[in-house]
Design a protein around this motif. Structure first.
Motif, PDB file in Angstrom:
ATOM      1  N   SER A   1     -14.859  -8.794 -11.341  1.00 16.14           N
ATOM      2  CA  SER A   1     -16.227  -8.328 -11.014  1.00 16.14           C
ATOM      3  C   SER A   1     -16.613  -8.674  -9.587  1.00 16.14           C
ATOM      4  O   SER A   1     -17.787  -8.920  -9.285  1.00 16.14           O
ATOM      5  N   ILE A   2     -15.620  -8.704  -8.682  1.00 16.56           N
ATOM      6  CA  ILE A   2     -15.874  -8.868  -7.253  1.00 16.56           C
ATOM      7  C   ILE A   2     -16.110  -7.483  -6.662  1.00 16.56           C
ATOM      8  O   ILE A   2     -15.314  -6.569  -6.867  1.00 16.56           O
ATOM      9  N   GLN A   3     -17.211  -7.313  -5.953  1.00 16.85           N
ATOM     10  CA  GLN A   3     -17.554  -6.008  -5.395  1.00 16.85           C
ATOM     11  C   GLN A   3     -16.918  -5.886  -4.010  1.00 16.85           C
ATOM     12  O   GLN A   3     -17.477  -6.334  -3.011  1.00 16.85           O
ATOM     13  N   ALA A   4     -15.741  -5.283  -3.982  1.00 21.58           N
ATOM     14  CA  ALA A   4     -14.913  -5.288  -2.777  1.00 21.58           C
ATOM     15  C   ALA A   4     -14.912  -3.943  -2.067  1.00 21.58           C
ATOM     16  O   ALA A   4     -15.022  -2.885  -2.694  1.00 21.58           O
ATOM     17  N   THR A   5     -14.785  -4.011  -0.746  1.00 16.44           N
ATOM     18  CA  THR A   5     -14.581  -2.827   0.079  1.00 16.44           C
ATOM     19  C   THR A   5     -13.333  -3.056   0.929  1.00 16.44           C
ATOM     20  O   THR A   5     -12.895  -4.187   1.128  1.00 16.44           O
ATOM     21  N   PHE A   6     -12.792  -1.937   1.469  1.00 15.89           N
ATOM     22  CA  PHE A   6     -11.523  -2.013   2.191  1.00 15.89           C
ATOM     23  C   PHE A   6     -11.576  -1.092   3.403  1.00 15.89           C
ATOM     24  O   PHE A   6     -12.056   0.043   3.302  1.00 15.89           O
ATOM     25  N   GLU A   7     -11.089  -1.566   4.535  1.00 17.21           N
ATOM     26  CA  GLU A   7     -10.971  -0.695   5.697  1.00 17.21           C
ATOM     27  C   GLU A   7     -10.005   0.436   5.366  1.00 17.21           C
ATOM     28  O   GLU A   7      -8.963   0.210   4.735  1.00 17.21           O
ATOM     29  N   ALA A   8     -10.338   1.625   5.807  1.00 20.38           N
ATOM     30  CA  ALA A   8      -9.507   2.793   5.505  1.00 20.38           C
ATOM     31  C   ALA A   8      -8.359   2.885   6.510  1.00 20.38           C
ATOM     32  O   ALA A   8      -8.296   3.791   7.339  1.00 20.38           O
ATOM     33  N   LYS A   9      -7.456   1.924   6.450  1.00 17.15           N
ATOM     34  CA  LYS A   9      -6.270   1.936   7.304  1.00 17.15           C
ATOM     35  C   LYS A   9      -5.146   1.229   6.563  1.00 17.15           C
ATOM     36  O   LYS A   9      -5.369   0.287   5.809  1.00 17.15           O
ATOM     37  N   TYR A  10      -3.936   1.718   6.783  1.00 15.66           N
ATOM     38  CA  TYR A  10      -2.776   1.122   6.139  1.00 15.66           C
ATOM     39  C   TYR A  10      -2.275  -0.074   6.944  1.00 15.66           C
ATOM     40  O   TYR A  10      -2.406  -0.110   8.174  1.00 15.66           O
ATOM     41  N   GLU A  11      -1.695  -1.046   6.239  1.00 12.40           N
ATOM     42  CA  GLU A  11      -1.140  -2.216   6.910  1.00 12.40           C
ATOM     43  C   GLU A  11       0.014  -1.809   7.803  1.00 12.40           C
ATOM     44  O   GLU A  11       0.152  -2.290   8.928  1.00 12.40           O
ATOM     45  N   LYS A  12       0.843  -0.890   7.310  1.00  9.46           N
ATOM     46  CA  LYS A  12       1.970  -0.396   8.087  1.00  9.46           C
ATOM     47  C   LYS A  12       1.976   1.120   8.025  1.00  9.46           C
ATOM     48  O   LYS A  12       1.620   1.704   7.002  1.00  9.46           O
ATOM     49  N   LYS A  13       2.399   1.759   9.096  1.00 10.80           N
ATOM     50  CA  LYS A  13       2.458   3.216   9.121  1.00 10.80           C
ATOM     51  C   LYS A  13       3.811   3.672   8.585  1.00 10.80           C
ATOM     52  O   LYS A  13       4.822   3.614   9.280  1.00 10.80           O
ATOM     53  N   ALA A  14       3.815   4.128   7.356  1.00 10.38           N
ATOM     54  CA  ALA A  14       5.042   4.685   6.779  1.00 10.38           C
ATOM     55  C   ALA A  14       5.191   6.127   7.224  1.00 10.38           C
ATOM     56  O   ALA A  14       4.263   6.751   7.717  1.00 10.38           O
ATOM     57  N   VAL A  15       6.384   6.676   7.035  1.00 11.93           N
ATOM     58  CA  VAL A  15       6.650   8.037   7.484  1.00 11.93           C
ATOM     59  C   VAL A  15       5.717   9.039   6.829  1.00 11.93           C
ATOM     60  O   VAL A  15       5.357  10.061   7.411  1.00 11.93           O
ATOM     61  N   PHE A  16       5.258   8.749   5.625  1.00 15.42           N
ATOM     62  CA  PHE A  16       4.414   9.690   4.911  1.00 15.42           C
ATOM     63  C   PHE A  16       2.972   9.654   5.402  1.00 15.42           C
ATOM     64  O   PHE A  16       2.166  10.485   5.037  1.00 15.42           O
ATOM     65  N   PHE A  17       2.625   8.687   6.261  1.00 12.22           N
ATOM     66  CA  PHE A  17       1.227   8.528   6.646  1.00 12.22           C
ATOM     67  C   PHE A  17       1.041   8.603   8.157  1.00 12.22           C
ATOM     68  O   PHE A  17       0.101   8.071   8.699  1.00 12.22           O
ATOM     69  N   ARG A  18       1.991   9.263   8.852  1.00 17.91           N
ATOM     70  CA  ARG A  18       1.902   9.292  10.318  1.00 17.91           C
ATOM     71  C   ARG A  18       0.921  10.340  10.830  1.00 17.91           C
ATOM     72  O   ARG A  18       0.485  10.270  11.958  1.00 17.91           O
ATOM     73  N   LYS A  19       0.570  11.297   9.999  1.00 21.37           N
ATOM     74  CA  LYS A  19      -0.364  12.320  10.435  1.00 21.37           C
ATOM     75  C   LYS A  19      -1.750  11.705  10.581  1.00 21.37           C
ATOM     76  O   LYS A  19      -2.259  11.035   9.699  1.00 21.37           O
ATOM     77  N   LYS A  20      -2.352  11.935  11.727  1.00 26.66           N
ATOM     78  CA  LYS A  20      -3.673  11.368  11.979  1.00 26.66           C
ATOM     79  C   LYS A  20      -4.720  12.008  11.102  1.00 26.66           C
ATOM     80  O   LYS A  20      -4.761  13.231  10.959  1.00 26.66           O
ATOM     81  N   VAL A  21      -5.564  11.166  10.523  1.00 25.11           N
ATOM     82  CA  VAL A  21      -6.680  11.669   9.701  1.00 25.11           C
ATOM     83  C   VAL A  21      -7.893  11.777  10.602  1.00 25.11           C
ATOM     84  O   VAL A  21      -8.368  10.783  11.171  1.00 25.11           O
TER      85      VAL A  21
END
Length: 497
Positions: free
Chosen positions: A476-496
């Protein structure tokens, strides 16, 4: 937790008001239950003191008179729509809700699949329910809905829908989430009941928006943020203003559908019992806010959390840019930014200082605790341990989990389970802590602090694993997360963009 809402007052007022509304009609009342009936966590977050099962407790008082009909949209089945708070699909939630209601002594009589246009997934779900012995009814899309009133209120409109067979005077229409077609189901039933010579009534139990607080109150803005994907907009009820000269708050879908409801009543009874969408409601929540400042602050935090969640879903491709822009607009209206969430700046500062992913958590007394990434622990796991140590008064230099206990878990993950990340997640840390607690009094003391994390705010400088996300929810911790990956994998190289 600071209390801003009087839940007992709410239960008493709400129960009495619903009974009054039942008495206005003979034999049959269709009561649309908006929001979450069994676990309204949104309400509990923006109205601190509101119990998530308040609506359920109200219904249990009326269990001898009430039956429940669960509504689900065929479109939501087709899209595999997910309940954000539970992480399960709407069709799975129908079965979960049925079991929960039944276990609480409530009678669930049937399921209605609405907005049906021949979706194959809806057909499969219908067959699945029927194999379980559950009655299922189909309601169809009506051309021109909701503006073509003559067609809607006719045998070619509501008349084409299945008639839902009910046996009790109070029929509660509920659903896994918004936009499921609850109101249309109620109106369809009024049409069918009239054809059978039954004088039925309709009322609406919707917690949000709260009709008797300001339009731009943070509690109402938080509701808009929660339904940004539906394009719901809070607005002044023009019908109520015209009829009574009083300003009340409603939302666009109710205002749009009101002419249909009024036309339905006029065709059935010759006159509508309601002059406005506000008249339809039975919500007493606005009368039970006992500390407005606390509720405003909690609601502002909810809007920011919704914003971060929209950014996260945009990154993974499950959210539109328009949804993000809408929540940004709501933040502007509330006069807040992400920096009004103290854990955000704390997590980002820790990440910049340590050169790696970091996390921050705000304890109930306002203290901010941080956690950094190390060879042994991920940032979220480190944060959890540091928070428990702080709550227990244990020196942060003292190990409550021996490194010797962590190494075998890392070996298992990397050598035998094929994981590339040897660092422990939050669930693995809690297991290691519980094992250590059997022999170490400090570990036991730290473990005993877990309940105190309920309702705490947290933020991480990067996206975390699904395991850590689920663990935050379980605690029941109300958490938020920065919208960025820790590492840039090949599947996530396209800029959003």
């Amino acid at each position: 937790m600071n209390i801003g809402f009087d839940n007992e007052k709410y239960l008493n007022m709400q129960s009495a008001h619903i009974r009054e509304r039942i008495n206005q009609f003979d034999n049959k009342l269709y009561l649309e239950f908006g929001g979450k009936l069994f676990d309204d966590y949104h309400a509990s977050r923006v109205l601190p003191g509101f119990c998530p099962d308040s609506k359920l407790r109200l219904l249990k008082e009326l269990s001898d008179q009430a039956e429940i009909v669960i509504v689900i949209s065929a479109g939501d089945i087709e899209k595999n729509k997910i309940r954000g708070d539970l992480g399960i699909t709407y069709d799975s939630d129908v079965l979960r809700l049925m079991e929960a209601y039944t276990n609480n002594g409530l009678y669930v009589s049937s399921v209605v699949i609405t907005q049906y246009t021949g979706q194959s997934s809806a057909d499969l779900f219908k067959s699945r329910l029927e194999r379980l012995g559950i009655r299922v009814y189909i309601h169809y899309m009506i051309p021109g809905y909701p503006s073509n009133v003559p067609l809607i209120v006719s045998d070619d409109g509501y008349g084409k829908n299945d008639y839902i067979e009910t046996t009790r005077p109070l029929v509660v229409i509920t659903a896994p989430g918004p936009g499921s077609g609850k109101m249309a189901t109620c109106l369809s039933q009024l049409y069918h009941e009239h054809k059978r010579g039954i004088r039925a009534g309709y009322a609406k139990f919707e917690t949000f928006p709260i009709w008797n607080i300001p339009l731009k109150h943070p509690v109402n803005l938080a509701y808009e943020a929660a339904t940004a994907d539906l394009n719901d907009v809070n607005m002044i009820d023009p019908f109520h203003l015209e009829a009574y000269g009083k300003t009340t708050v409603n939302y666009n879908r109710d205002v749009e559908i009101f002419p249909v409801l009024r036309a339905t009543f006029e065709r059935i009874y010759g006159k509508s019992p309601y002059n406005s969408p506000t008249d339809m409601g039975v919500n007493m929540a606005g009368n039970c806010i006992c500390n407005d400042e606390i509720c405003q602050k909690a609601s502002c935090q909810e809007i920011i959390r919704r914003y971060y969640d929209a950014l996260r879903r945009l990154l993974i491709g499950s959210c539109s840019e328009e949804e993000v822009y809408k929540i940004e607009m709501l933040m502007n209206q509330a006069g807040i930014t992400v920096h009004d969430r103290p854990v955000v700046d704390a997590a980002l500062a820790c990440a910049e200082r340590t050169g790696g992913p970091a996390a921050a958590l705000e304890l109930p007394d306002g203290r901010i605790i941080t956690g950094k990434t190390s060879k042994l622990l991920g940032a979220s796991a480190a944060l959890l341990l540091n928070a428990l140590k702080e709550l227990a008064g244990i020196d942060h230099e003292k190990h409550v989990i021996s490194p010797d206990a962590i190494e075998p878990i890392q070996k298992l993950k990397v050598n035998y389970l094929g994981s590339k990340n040897p660092r422990l997640h939050t669930d693995e840390v809690l297991i290691a802590l519980s094992v250590s607690a059997a022999m170490d009094k400090y570990a036991q003391l730290a473990l005993e602090q877990l309940p105190k994390l309920k309702g705490c705010q947290a933020h991480t400088s990067v996206m975390v694993s699904s395991v850590d996300m689920k663990q935050f929810k379980k605690l029941s911790i109300q958490a938020t997360f920065e919208a960025k990956y820790e590492k840039k994998a090949v599947f996530f190289r396209k800029k959003v963009v």
